[in-house]
Design an enzyme around this catalytic site. Structure first.
Site, mmCIF file in Angstrom:
data_model
loop_
_atom_site.group_PDB
_atom_site.id
_atom_site.type_symbol
_atom_site.label_atom_id
_atom_site.label_comp_id
_atom_site.label_asym_id
_atom_site.label_seq_id
_atom_site.Cartn_x
_atom_site.Cartn_y
_atom_site.Cartn_z
ATOM 1 N N HIS A 296 0.800 -1.217 0.000
ATOM 2 C CA HIS A 296 0.000 0.000 0.000
ATOM 3 C C HIS A 296 0.840 1.279 0.000
ATOM 4 O O HIS A 296 0.461 2.293 -0.569
ATOM 5 C CB HIS A 296 -0.977 0.014 1.178
ATOM 6 C CG HIS A 296 -0.323 0.099 2.525
ATOM 7 N ND1 HIS A 296 0.286 -0.976 3.121
ATOM 8 C CD2 HIS A 296 -0.178 1.145 3.397
ATOM 9 C CE1 HIS A 296 0.765 -0.612 4.313
ATOM 10 N NE2 HIS A 296 0.500 0.664 4.494
ATOM 11 N N ASP A 297 2.009 1.254 0.635
ATOM 12 C CA ASP A 297 2.869 2.443 0.700
ATOM 13 C C ASP A 297 4.135 2.297 -0.128
ATOM 14 O O ASP A 297 5.153 2.935 0.149
ATOM 15 C CB ASP A 297 3.248 2.738 2.161
ATOM 16 C CG ASP A 297 2.188 3.561 2.883
ATOM 17 O OD1 ASP A 297 1.373 4.215 2.199
ATOM 18 O OD2 ASP A 297 2.167 3.540 4.123
ATOM 19 N N LYS A 300 6.272 5.295 -1.372
ATOM 20 C CA LYS A 300 7.164 6.081 -0.500
ATOM 21 C C LYS A 300 8.630 5.901 -0.871
ATOM 22 O O LYS A 300 9.484 6.691 -0.447
ATOM 23 C CB LYS A 300 6.943 5.683 0.961
ATOM 24 C CG LYS A 300 5.648 6.212 1.547
ATOM 25 C CD LYS A 300 5.533 5.879 3.035
ATOM 26 C CE LYS A 300 4.248 6.440 3.631
ATOM 27 N NZ LYS A 300 4.112 6.112 5.069
ATOM 28 N N HIS A 352 -5.737 6.324 0.427
ATOM 29 C CA HIS A 352 -5.877 7.593 1.152
ATOM 30 C C HIS A 352 -7.118 8.384 0.697
ATOM 31 O O HIS A 352 -7.296 9.529 1.107
ATOM 32 C CB HIS A 352 -4.618 8.452 0.975
ATOM 33 C CG HIS A 352 -3.477 8.010 1.845
ATOM 34 N ND1 HIS A 352 -3.506 8.089 3.223
ATOM 35 C CD2 HIS A 352 -2.276 7.469 1.514
ATOM 36 C CE1 HIS A 352 -2.369 7.622 3.710
ATOM 37 N NE2 HIS A 352 -1.601 7.234 2.707
ATOM 38 N N ASP A 380 -4.704 0.386 7.751
ATOM 39 C CA ASP A 380 -3.486 1.202 7.766
ATOM 40 C C ASP A 380 -3.557 2.294 8.829
ATOM 41 O O ASP A 380 -2.611 2.494 9.599
ATOM 42 C CB ASP A 380 -3.289 1.819 6.382
ATOM 43 C CG ASP A 380 -2.002 2.621 6.282
ATOM 44 O OD1 ASP A 380 -0.999 2.204 6.909
ATOM 45 O OD2 ASP A 380 -1.984 3.638 5.565
#
Length: 436
Positions: A296-297, A300, A352, A380
């Site tokens: 999901h991240d 980054k 998000h 999350d």
């Protein structure tokens, strides 16, 4: 008693074979050598041959009552055939259930094995013209079935993939065909059960054998299909495991850059899987989201370390840069294919987004947001709230739970929040299991 023994000694021998062979198969293929003597006795008395003796005697007695005491005329033995087939069905059902119980076989596997012996016993009655012939043909048919299935025996006893219910129903159909063929001896006495003639060989015997071979072929095909399924399933599991290991390593790199841990990745994955299962998503979706949620991240990786690790509050410009990680996650996975990667790509882009439409990067609202992203969003945020970061202390679990509930219908999907609340005890267990 002596007369009965003289009449039924071939069936008693086949009953002993039935018990002995199944004990050998259980020990060799099923790896179960317990209660040998006890099982032998039980299997002997529930064997199709012995059960048929009991059934035949009951049918004879009942038939005498109907014909002699009540005076029904049965010139063509129709009443006898109907009673006989009815009792056959009842005793076979009882025998099959007891056989499955005594051998601890899967219900339909046990029923199928039992029905196989029933059909062999009935086929032998049709073909044999003498008592020694009965023993010989019974042995030949048993050997034929064993040789045909010998290479599959380990698979038969160990796998649960074979659709035994279908095979069982096919054998039930075969049994009634054989039963009707055997009934021809009662309808047409001139055929005779103890003579060898053209009618027997080219009518009854040939039809019985061809039908039986078709049934054996069907069983062989069912086992072959199950083997192919197991191989594909095993390959899929290995592939999925490999993907998961690669994804874990990749996401650990991403989380390490942000000062978080691989346990955060694991917790979000487990929370997402639990929420998906609670929401009654398909088992395939449940397993896939566990892996996909780990990425999901992933975006980054393309965000400056200074921004990710900043202890103070981000400036508006820095926050806009940070928000870019959602699109970066999509871009990183954009050229990869596969069901899991597609799910991960959507999650990375949309996790998000907010239920009220105030999220980023697209400003989606309500069910415009993928259900997978809705789930991972709750997982999350809850883990972020309850984990210590460079810029904050960890919240306690109950306070974080209240925050999730408070955001129901605003930041989060009401359905997902309801699922979160209903399985919160299991959420806490996952949190305790995968501690930082």
């Amino acid at each position: 008693m002596i007369e009965l023994f003289q009449l039924y000694w071939p069936k008693l021998i086949s009953a002993a074979w039935f018990a002995s062979l199944n004990l050998i198969f259980l020990a060799f293929y099923g790896k179960d050598k317990r209660y040998i003597i006890e099982r032998f006795i039980k299997l002997f008395f529930v064997s199709p041959s012995f059960v048929s003796i009991i059934g035949e005697q009951l049918v004879i007695q009942l038939y005498k009552i109907i014909v002699l005491d009540f005076g029904f005329s049965d010139s063509y033995n129709v009443i006898f055939i109907i009673i006989n087939m009815t009792f056959d069905a009842i005793f076979i059902i009882i025998g099959g259930m007891l056989f499955s119980r005594f051998t601890n076989m899967n219900k339909f596997l046990g029923a199928t094995v039992y029905m196989q012996y029933v059909c062999i016993e009935r086929l032998t009655l049709i073909v044999a013209i003498s008592y020694p012939g009965y023993i010989l043909w019974y042995a030949i048919f048993l050997l034929t079935v064993f040789v045909t299935l010998r290479k599959d025996m380990n698979f038969v006893f160990q796998s649960t993939s074979v659709k035994w219910k279908n095979v069982f129903l096919y054998l039930v159909g075969l049994f009634y065909i054989l039963d009707l063929l055997y009934a021809a001896y009662f309808l047409f006495p001139e055929l005779g059960t103890d003579v060898l003639n053209v009618q027997n060989v080219f009518w009854l015997d040939s039809v019985a054998m061809v039908s039986s071979l078709f049934a054996l072929g069907y069983e062989k095909i069912a086992i072959s299909v199950a083997k192919q399924y197991d191989k594909k399933h095993e390959y899929y599991e290995k592939l999925q495991s490999s993907q998961e290991n690669i994804i874990i390593k990749l996401t650990e790199i991403s989380e390490a850059k942000s000062g978080e841990t691989g346990q955060h990745v694991r917790r979000v994955a487990e929370y997402s899987k639990l929420l998906a299962r609670t929401m009654k998503l398909s088992e395939n979706e449940v397993e896939n989201i566990k892996i996909a949620a780990m990425m999901h991240d992933l975006g980054k990786l393309l965000i400056s370390h200074d921004i990710i690790e900043k202890k103070g509050e981000l400036t508006d410009e820095e926050y806009e840069i940070m928000k870019g990680h959602a699109q970066y996650g999509w871009d990183i996975l954009a050229n990869s294919e596969g069901e899991i990667i597609e799910m991960a790509r959507i999650i990375a882009l949309e996790h998000h987004e907010r239920w009220d439409g105030k999220g980023y990067p697209q400003g989606l609202m309500k069910n415009e947001i993928s259900i997978y992203a809705q789930i991972v969003s709750v997982a999350d945020v809850f883990d972020a709230l309850t984990s210590e970061r460079a810029y904050k202390k960890a919240w306690d679990l109950e306070t974080a739970k209240k925050e999730i509930i408070q955001q129901r219908g605003e930041q989060f999907s009401p359905t997902v929040v309801d699922a979160f609340v209903s399985c919160f005890d299991e959420i806490k267990e996952i949190k305790a299991k995968y501690v930082d």
